[in-house]
Structure formats: C-alpha cells, structure tokens
Design a protein around this motif. Structure first.
Motif, PDB file in Angstrom:
ATOM      1  N   ALA A  13       0.838  -1.207   0.000  1.00  0.00           N
ATOM      2  CA  ALA A  13       0.000   0.000   0.000  1.00  0.00           C
ATOM      3  C   ALA A  13       0.871   1.255   0.000  1.00  0.00           C
ATOM      4  CB  ALA A  13      -0.918  -0.007   1.225  1.00  0.00           C
ATOM      5  N   VAL A  14       1.973   1.238   0.752  1.00  0.00           N
ATOM      6  CA  VAL A  14       2.907   2.371   0.746  1.00  0.00           C
ATOM      7  C   VAL A  14       3.493   2.556  -0.650  1.00  0.00           C
ATOM      8  CG1 VAL A  14       5.085   3.267   1.665  1.00  0.00           C
ATOM      9  CG2 VAL A  14       3.466   2.114   3.198  1.00  0.00           C
ATOM     10  N   ARG A  15       3.883   1.441  -1.257  1.00  0.00           N
ATOM     11  CA  ARG A  15       4.500   1.523  -2.588  1.00  0.00           C
ATOM     12  C   ARG A  15       3.514   2.064  -3.620  1.00  0.00           C
ATOM     13  NH1 ARG A  15       6.616  -3.222  -2.613  1.00  0.00           N
ATOM     14  NH2 ARG A  15       8.649  -2.514  -1.910  1.00  0.00           N
ATOM     15  N   ARG A  16       2.244   1.643  -3.522  1.00  0.00           N
ATOM     16  CA  ARG A  16       1.238   2.155  -4.465  1.00  0.00           C
ATOM     17  C   ARG A  16       1.018   3.651  -4.261  1.00  0.00           C
ATOM     18  NH1 ARG A  16      -1.368  -2.650  -3.155  1.00  0.00           N
ATOM     19  NH2 ARG A  16      -2.888  -1.571  -1.826  1.00  0.00           N
ATOM     20  N   ALA A  17       1.004   4.075  -2.996  1.00  0.00           N
ATOM     21  CA  ALA A  17       0.816   5.496  -2.710  1.00  0.00           C
ATOM     22  C   ALA A  17       1.967   6.334  -3.262  1.00  0.00           C
ATOM     23  CB  ALA A  17       0.676   5.710  -1.203  1.00  0.00           C
ATOM     24  N   LEU A  52       6.344   7.656   8.615  1.00  0.00           N
ATOM     25  CA  LEU A  52       6.535   8.311   7.313  1.00  0.00           C
ATOM     26  C   LEU A  52       6.141   9.783   7.302  1.00  0.00           C
ATOM     27  CD1 LEU A  52       5.137   5.531   4.925  1.00  0.00           C
ATOM     28  CD2 LEU A  52       7.531   6.010   5.466  1.00  0.00           C
ATOM     29  N   ALA A  53       5.417  10.222   8.335  1.00  0.00           N
ATOM     30  CA  ALA A  53       4.813  11.560   8.284  1.00  0.00           C
ATOM     31  C   ALA A  53       5.824  12.670   8.060  1.00  0.00           C
ATOM     32  CB  ALA A  53       4.022  11.811   9.573  1.00  0.00           C
ATOM     33  N   ARG A  54       6.915  12.682   8.798  1.00  0.00           N
ATOM     34  CA  ARG A  54       7.870  13.792   8.689  1.00  0.00           C
ATOM     35  C   ARG A  54       8.477  13.863   7.295  1.00  0.00           C
ATOM     36  NH1 ARG A  54      12.348  15.045  13.202  1.00  0.00           N
ATOM     37  NH2 ARG A  54      10.406  15.660  14.232  1.00  0.00           N
ATOM     38  N   SER A  55       8.954  12.715   6.784  1.00  0.00           N
ATOM     39  CA  SER A  55       9.581  12.748   5.462  1.00  0.00           C
ATOM     40  C   SER A  55       8.567  13.063   4.373  1.00  0.00           C
ATOM     41  CB  SER A  55      10.276  11.407   5.172  1.00  0.00           C
ATOM     42  OG  SER A  55       9.356  10.341   5.244  1.00  0.00           O
ATOM     43  N   ALA A  56       7.296  12.737   4.603  1.00  0.00           N
ATOM     44  CA  ALA A  56       6.250  13.031   3.619  1.00  0.00           C
ATOM     45  C   ALA A  56       5.800  14.490   3.686  1.00  0.00           C
ATOM     46  CB  ALA A  56       5.047  12.116   3.839  1.00  0.00           C
ATOM     47  N   GLY A  57       6.151  15.177   4.770  1.00  0.00           N
ATOM     48  CA  GLY A  57       5.722  16.558   4.929  1.00  0.00           C
ATOM     49  C   GLY A  57       4.236  16.692   5.177  1.00  0.00           C
ATOM     50  N   ARG A  58       3.645  15.666   5.795  1.00  0.00           N
ATOM     51  CA  ARG A  58       2.211  15.666   6.064  1.00  0.00           C
ATOM     52  C   ARG A  58       1.980  15.155   7.478  1.00  0.00           C
ATOM     53  NH1 ARG A  58      -0.651  13.983   0.454  1.00  0.00           N
ATOM     54  NH2 ARG A  58      -2.414  14.804   1.620  1.00  0.00           N
ATOM     55  N   THR A  59       0.770  15.329   7.973  1.00  0.00           N
ATOM     56  CA  THR A  59       0.467  14.795   9.290  1.00  0.00           C
ATOM     57  C   THR A  59       0.335  13.276   9.211  1.00  0.00           C
ATOM     58  OG1 THR A  59      -1.950  14.872   9.070  1.00  0.00           O
ATOM     59  CG2 THR A  59      -0.830  16.895   9.807  1.00  0.00           C
ATOM     60  N   ALA A  60       0.529  12.632  10.361  1.00  0.00           N
ATOM     61  CA  ALA A  60       0.394  11.181  10.397  1.00  0.00           C
ATOM     62  C   ALA A  60      -1.023  10.753  10.052  1.00  0.00           C
ATOM     63  CB  ALA A  60       0.787  10.658  11.779  1.00  0.00           C
ATOM     64  N   LEU A  61      -2.003  11.553  10.453  1.00  0.00           N
ATOM     65  CA  LEU A  61      -3.391  11.221  10.110  1.00  0.00           C
ATOM     66  C   LEU A  61      -3.620  11.274   8.603  1.00  0.00           C
ATOM     67  CD1 LEU A  61      -5.408  13.027  12.941  1.00  0.00           C
ATOM     68  CD2 LEU A  61      -5.253  10.561  12.535  1.00  0.00           C
ATOM     69  N   ASP A  62      -2.992  12.249   7.908  1.00  0.00           N
ATOM     70  CA  ASP A  62      -3.105  12.316   6.447  1.00  0.00           C
ATOM     71  C   ASP A  62      -2.508  11.067   5.812  1.00  0.00           C
ATOM     72  OD1 ASP A  62      -4.366  14.758   6.462  1.00  0.00           O
ATOM     73  OD2 ASP A  62      -2.546  15.926   6.092  1.00  0.00           O
ATOM     74  N   VAL A  63      -1.311  10.705   6.283  1.00  0.00           N
ATOM     75  CA  VAL A  63      -0.632   9.524   5.721  1.00  0.00           C
ATOM     76  C   VAL A  63      -1.469   8.280   5.988  1.00  0.00           C
ATOM     77  CG1 VAL A  63       1.437   8.091   5.828  1.00  0.00           C
ATOM     78  CG2 VAL A  63       1.642  10.584   5.964  1.00  0.00           C
ATOM     79  N   ALA A  64      -1.993   8.163   7.212  1.00  0.00           N
ATOM     80  CA  ALA A  64      -2.817   6.997   7.542  1.00  0.00           C
ATOM     81  C   ALA A  64      -4.046   6.920   6.639  1.00  0.00           C
ATOM     82  CB  ALA A  64      -3.237   7.059   9.010  1.00  0.00           C
ATOM     83  N   GLY A  65      -4.662   8.071   6.352  1.00  0.00           N
ATOM     84  CA  GLY A  65      -5.827   8.083   5.475  1.00  0.00           C
ATOM     85  C   GLY A  65      -5.484   7.633   4.066  1.00  0.00           C
ATOM     86  N   ILE A  66      -4.339   8.054   3.566  1.00  0.00           N
ATOM     87  CA  ILE A  66      -3.895   7.652   2.225  1.00  0.00           C
ATOM     88  C   ILE A  66      -3.694   6.137   2.165  1.00  0.00           C
ATOM     89  CG2 ILE A  66      -1.936   7.795   0.629  1.00  0.00           C
ATOM     90  CD1 ILE A  66      -1.660  10.754   1.517  1.00  0.00           C
ATOM     91  N   LEU A  67      -3.060   5.593   3.210  1.00  0.00           N
ATOM     92  CA  LEU A  67      -2.807   4.152   3.218  1.00  0.00           C
ATOM     93  C   LEU A  67      -4.093   3.362   3.433  1.00  0.00           C
ATOM     94  CD1 LEU A  67       0.508   4.053   5.291  1.00  0.00           C
ATOM     95  CD2 LEU A  67       0.216   4.006   2.806  1.00  0.00           C
ATOM     96  N   GLU A  68      -4.977   3.877   4.283  1.00  0.00           N
ATOM     97  CA  GLU A  68      -6.244   3.179   4.531  1.00  0.00           C
ATOM     98  C   GLU A  68      -7.038   3.015   3.239  1.00  0.00           C
ATOM     99  OE1 GLU A  68     -10.489   2.777   5.208  1.00  0.00           O
ATOM    100  OE2 GLU A  68      -9.507   4.619   4.493  1.00  0.00           O
ATOM    101  N   GLU A  69      -7.022   4.036   2.381  1.00  0.00           N
ATOM    102  CA  GLU A  69      -7.734   3.938   1.096  1.00  0.00           C
ATOM    103  C   GLU A  69      -7.192   2.794   0.251  1.00  0.00           C
ATOM    104  OE1 GLU A  69      -7.357   7.652  -0.859  1.00  0.00           O
ATOM    105  OE2 GLU A  69      -8.615   8.766   0.558  1.00  0.00           O
TER     106      GLU A  69
END
Length: 320
Positions: A13-17, A52-69
């Motif tokens: 899922a991380v790789r697809r994102a 992954l949040a810091r390196s992505a420059g996004r909040t952890a909740l944003d990253v979690a939402g992307i992966l959950e999808e």
C-alpha cells in the motif's frame, strides 16, 4: 493472513501510494506490524503512518488516510481503522485462521523464515567463552532464517554474562535452554530444575506440548479422521501465538535475542495445552468438521513448537 503477510500488504500500500504520487517518501524495506494493545481496535496495528509523516511533509493522520484507502478490500482484511495520532489498526477476516493454519503447515519447519534482512551481512568474532559462543551460534541461525548472510570471521561481538555450558551434566537440551532462555545480560538458569518433568519447568512444558500434538494426531488417525481446517476455531490465544511467530523470529534476529524465541515458545505451549482438551471427540461423539479443524490447528502449533526448538538447537521428542 499471517503478520508477515499483513506487513507485506501494508508495504505494498505504501509503494502504491508512492507510485501514484500520493506520498513522496522513500519506500521502507519493512513495515512493522504487532499485536494490537489492550484497548486498541482489531487484532494488529502499525505505526507506519507516524514513521513516514515527517519525510512526507504531512500529518500522520493524512498519511494513515492515504494508506487506509489503498488497504480497503485487501485479501484477508475485514477492516482497517485509524486510531489516535495515526495508528493503523487491522481486523482480519473470520476465516483468517484457516489461511494461517494452511500457511504454517505448507511451510513446515520453515514457517517464520523470510527475506526481511536479505542483503545484510553480519560477521562475528568467534567467542572463547562457552555461553557467548552458544548465543552467537544461535543468533547466526536466526539471522539466516531472515535472509541475512551471517557467520564468523568479523570483529563483531555479542556480550553475555558468563555461564558454564554443561551438556554432560544436564544433557544438550536443558544445557542450551539454561543459557538461551534468559536474556544475554541475565544470569543463566539453574540447571537441575530443568530436568524435572513438571509443569513448573518451562522447557518440559514446551517439549511436552509438542509431544501432545503428536499423540493427538495418532489418536485422530485411530478414530478415523485426519487434520483439515474446514470451519473457524475459537482459539484466539493459540491462533495469535502462531500468527506472531514470524514477527518474533525477525525481532529475535534483529535484536540478537534468542530468549525472545524461548519466551514465545512458552506462550505457544501454554495456549496449546489449554486448547488440546477440545480437539478429540468425547464419549460417543462423532468426529466432525470442528474436530478436524481443531486437529489441524493443533498440528500447526506442533509445527511452530518444533521449528522454534530447532532454531534454538533443542530437540522436539514425539514422546516425553
């Protein structure tokens, strides 16, 4: 779905994102998945979004939402829930036990081996002290189960408290358990209690649990039925222990800690011994799909016990 399968599912899922541009991060080599803590949701959880949040420059909740999808509808998953600051919590399908038992029995003694440490090379200097030599030999075996190239000939060392290796007095199995069961920085176990065939002796419990599985399989054959997982079995402690085995082996290899394997074998044995009374038909009861499924689960537990003991260099007798 095993924890190793779940880890790969989340990694995909991380790789697809990353591939579709939703995340701009380096794909990690491994995603850590562990049993959900008390009060959490589902059976397993991961902090990958927080990682992954810091390196992505996004909040952890944003990253979690992307992966959950990207995890919705994944095989073996009943649901994914985001909790707290961005933890991903996973609920497995009700029939996940059948997948787990099949995975264990298909892999046999190799269940739990993987490639998470592939490309890693570890070399140890040959220790002179007997306990250090025994621990290092076991760590090398653990590293190899995870794909690492490990052996002797380098400058690396594992530091352990001294302890005599006494196979002449205790036998090989008890002598190895006495030195490998405690953490390397702790004192070795007292040897004579490990020779007592009693439930207070953890080595006896682990080996006896394996012997009970072998007896159950013989008794099942005599009653005219074989192990086959056909219907869900209500044995969360035992299924959880089997599912955790690959994670435990990897953690033991990463941390150079064979004691983690020994402790996990104790937990697996205790779960099996609490479950074993339900496996065979009682009285005039006829063998059913439930009995065949329970016997298959017991066989899988025996496979994990034998494989774990083998990693520690300890035998698994059919009778004890």
């Amino acid at each position: 779905m095993t924890p190793a399968d779940l880890s790969l599912t989340v990694l995909h899922a991380v790789r697809r994102a990353v591939d579709d541009g939703a995340l701009r991060v380096d794909v990690p080599p491994f995603v850590k998945v562990e049993r959900a803590r008390p009060g959490g949701a589902g059976e397993y959880a991961s902090n990958i979004a927080l990682t992954l949040a810091r390196s992505a420059g996004r909040t952890a909740l944003d990253v979690a939402g992307i992966l959950e999808e990207r995890l919705r509808g994944a095989p073996g998953l009943r649901g994914v829930e985001i909790t707290g600051p961005g933890f991903l919590n996973f609920s497995l399908r009700r029939d996940a036990g059948g997948e787990l038992v099949s995975a264990v029995l298909a892999a046999g003694s190799g269940y739990g081996s993987g490639t998470a440490l592939a490309g890693t090379t570890v070399r140890f200097a040959a220790p002179a002290e007997p306990r250090a030599a025994l621990v290092t030999e076991t760590v090398v075996r653990l590293l190899r189960t995870q794909g690492a190239e490990a052996g002797f000939g380098g400058a690396g060392r594992i530091h352990v408290r001294p302890g005599a290796y006494e196979p002449e007095a205790l036998g090989v199995d008890a002598a190895r358990w006495a030195l490998l069961r405690p953490a390397p920085q702790d004192r070795p176990l007292d040897g004579p209690p490990l020779l007592v065939q009693h439930e207070r002796n953890p080595l006896f419990r682990v080996r006896y649990a394996y012997a009970r599985v072998r007896r159950l399989l013989v008794n099942g054959e005599q009653l005219g039925f074989a192990p086959r997982y056909e219907t869900p079995v209500d044995a969360p402690a035992l299924l959880g222990a089997l599912g955790d085995h690959p994670v435990v082996l990897l953690a033991a290899a990463r941390h150079r800690a064979p004691d983690r394997v020994a402790r996990h074998l104790e937990a697996t044995a205790d779960a099996l011994l609490a479950f074993q009374h339900t496996v065979l038909p009682l009285g005039d009861e006829k063998p059913s799909a439930a009995h065949r499924s329970r016997l298959a689960l017991a066989e899988a537990a025996g496979t994990v016990l034998a494989g774990g003991l083998s990693v520690l260099g300890i035998s698994a007798p059919d009778r004890i």
